[in-house]
Design an enzyme around this catalytic site. Structure first.
Site, PDB file in Angstrom:
ATOM      1  N   HIS A  17     -52.112  37.584  12.652  1.00 24.97           N
ATOM      2  CA  HIS A  17     -53.208  36.949  13.403  1.00 24.97           C
ATOM      3  C   HIS A  17     -53.279  35.452  13.085  1.00 24.97           C
ATOM      4  CE1 HIS A  17     -55.239  41.145  13.297  1.00 24.97           C
ATOM      5  NE2 HIS A  17     -54.780  40.957  14.515  1.00 24.97           N
ATOM      6  N   LYS A  41     -66.321  51.999  18.319  1.00 20.28           N
ATOM      7  CA  LYS A  41     -65.073  52.009  17.557  1.00 20.28           C
ATOM      8  C   LYS A  41     -65.393  52.065  16.063  1.00 20.28           C
ATOM      9  CE  LYS A  41     -60.662  49.843  18.755  1.00 20.28           C
ATOM     10  NZ  LYS A  41     -60.021  48.587  19.123  1.00 20.28           N
ATOM     11  N   ARG A  95     -46.091  41.533  20.325  1.00 17.47           N
ATOM     12  CA  ARG A  95     -45.133  41.947  19.301  1.00 17.47           C
ATOM     13  C   ARG A  95     -44.046  42.761  19.991  1.00 17.47           C
ATOM     14  NH1 ARG A  95     -49.777  44.470  15.845  1.00 17.47           N
ATOM     15  NH2 ARG A  95     -50.480  44.613  17.989  1.00 17.47           N
ATOM     16  N   SER A 133     -52.892  45.636  12.185  1.00 14.49           N
ATOM     17  CA  SER A 133     -54.070  45.943  11.366  1.00 14.49           C
ATOM     18  C   SER A 133     -54.077  47.412  10.982  1.00 14.49           C
ATOM     19  CB  SER A 133     -55.356  45.623  12.135  1.00 14.49           C
ATOM     20  OG  SER A 133     -55.466  44.255  12.348  1.00 14.49           O
TER      21      SER A 133
HETATM   22  P1  ADP Z   1     -57.140  44.585  19.594  1.00 13.78           P
HETATM   23  O1  ADP Z   1     -57.911  45.773  19.112  1.00 13.78           O
HETATM   24  O2  ADP Z   1     -57.845  43.770  20.621  1.00 13.78           O
HETATM   25  O3  ADP Z   1     -55.692  44.847  19.962  1.00 13.78           O
HETATM   26  P2  ADP Z   1     -56.155  43.311  17.192  1.00 13.78           P
HETATM   27  O4  ADP Z   1     -56.983  42.736  16.109  1.00 13.78           O
HETATM   28  O5  ADP Z   1     -55.295  44.467  16.842  1.00 13.78           O
HETATM   29  O6  ADP Z   1     -57.176  43.621  18.331  1.00 13.78           O
HETATM   30  O7  ADP Z   1     -55.214  42.203  17.813  1.00 13.78           O
HETATM   31  C1  ADP Z   1     -55.736  41.044  18.397  1.00 13.78           C
HETATM   32  C2  ADP Z   1     -54.618  40.247  19.027  1.00 13.78           C
HETATM   33  O8  ADP Z   1     -53.715  39.792  18.032  1.00 13.78           O
HETATM   34  C3  ADP Z   1     -53.742  41.031  20.021  1.00 13.78           C
HETATM   35  O9  ADP Z   1     -53.362  40.159  21.069  1.00 13.78           O
HETATM   36  C4  ADP Z   1     -52.540  41.403  19.222  1.00 13.78           C
HETATM   37  O10 ADP Z   1     -51.392  41.558  20.051  1.00 13.78           O
HETATM   38  C5  ADP Z   1     -52.404  40.183  18.333  1.00 13.78           C
HETATM   39  N1  ADP Z   1     -51.697  40.517  17.108  1.00 13.78           N
HETATM   40  C6  ADP Z   1     -51.937  41.537  16.275  1.00 13.78           C
HETATM   41  N2  ADP Z   1     -51.075  41.546  15.247  1.00 13.78           N
HETATM   42  C7  ADP Z   1     -50.228  40.500  15.457  1.00 13.78           C
HETATM   43  C8  ADP Z   1     -49.069  40.000  14.769  1.00 13.78           C
HETATM   44  N3  ADP Z   1     -48.595  40.598  13.692  1.00 13.78           N
HETATM   45  N4  ADP Z   1     -48.483  38.888  15.273  1.00 13.78           N
HETATM   46  C9  ADP Z   1     -48.945  38.315  16.400  1.00 13.78           C
HETATM   47  N5  ADP Z   1     -50.013  38.751  17.107  1.00 13.78           N
HETATM   48  C10 ADP Z   1     -50.639  39.837  16.642  1.00 13.78           C
END
Ligand code: ADP
Length: 165
Positions: A17, A41, A95, A133
């Site tokens: 992130h 959630k 990803r 995550s």
């Molecule tokens: P959501 O529940 O909205 O998917 P996340 O917190 O999992 O929320 O992810 C938020 C954003 O960050 C999404 O666009 C996701 O693709 C991106 N993201 C998550 N992990 C990574 C990573 N390792 N590298 C780049 N972007 C990421």
């Protein structure tokens, strides 16, 4: 001044992130990191915790100018929230191929709801391509060391959660 919203659950924040926020600031002058509050959630961290952890992580992360990033929480429809802020770009990370279909659906849905809204994708940095995550959370709760995948402040918070769970 170009601005984008970077929405997500961030439960918890990973280095993936933070790397995306750094990359987003190459494209946009300012970002609003929008931490989703979805009472339906089940999250490991509360929305207040996630906002605070994101602020701390950004302040500690070398390579992000924290004056260019705001962190807020939001609930309800993303397009309504974006409209209230008068921002018309949504930043998301891509990803593996697995992200593509879901992200395409979301981007099209948001454009359908508000046709002035565009989603901009940035490819994940290769070091964090497989970092999510959910995986981090699962591994940490099973006692794995997730150093190198999350920022130091999140590592501390995860360790504290493991102890109290
Ligand atoms: P959501 O529940 O909205 O998917 P996340 O917190 O999992 O929320 O992810 C938020 C954003 O960050 C999404 O666009 C996701 O693709 C991106 N993201 C998550 N992990 C990574 C990573 N390792 N590298 C780049 N972007 C990421």
């Amino acid at each position: 001044m170009s601005k984008a919203i970077y929405p997500g659950s961030f439960d918890p924040i990973t280095l993936g992130h933070l790397s995306l926020i750094r990359a987003g600031l190459v494209v946009f002058d300012e970002l609003v990191v929008a931490v989703l509050h979805n009472p339906k959630k089940n999250t490991l961290f509360t929305v207040e915790e996630r906002v605070e952890m994101m602020r701390d992580a950004i302040a500690e992360y070398k390579g992000i100018d924290e004056t260019k990033v705001k962190v807020e929480s939001f609930d309800g429809l993303l397009v309504d929230y974006a409209e209230r802020l008068n921002i018309h770009a949504i930043l998301r990370g891509l990803r593996a191929v697995a992200d593509f279909e879901y992200e395409l659906q979301m981007a099209n849905m948001n454009r359908h709801l508000d046709n002035s809204m565009e989603t901009v994708f940035i490819m994940a940095q290769d070091d964090f391509f497989y970092v999510s995550s959910n995986l981090v959370k699962e591994a940490a709760m099973l006692g794995a060391n997730v150093k190198g995948l999350v920022p130091p402040n999140v590592l501390k918070e995860l360790r504290a959660k493991v102890k109290t769970s």
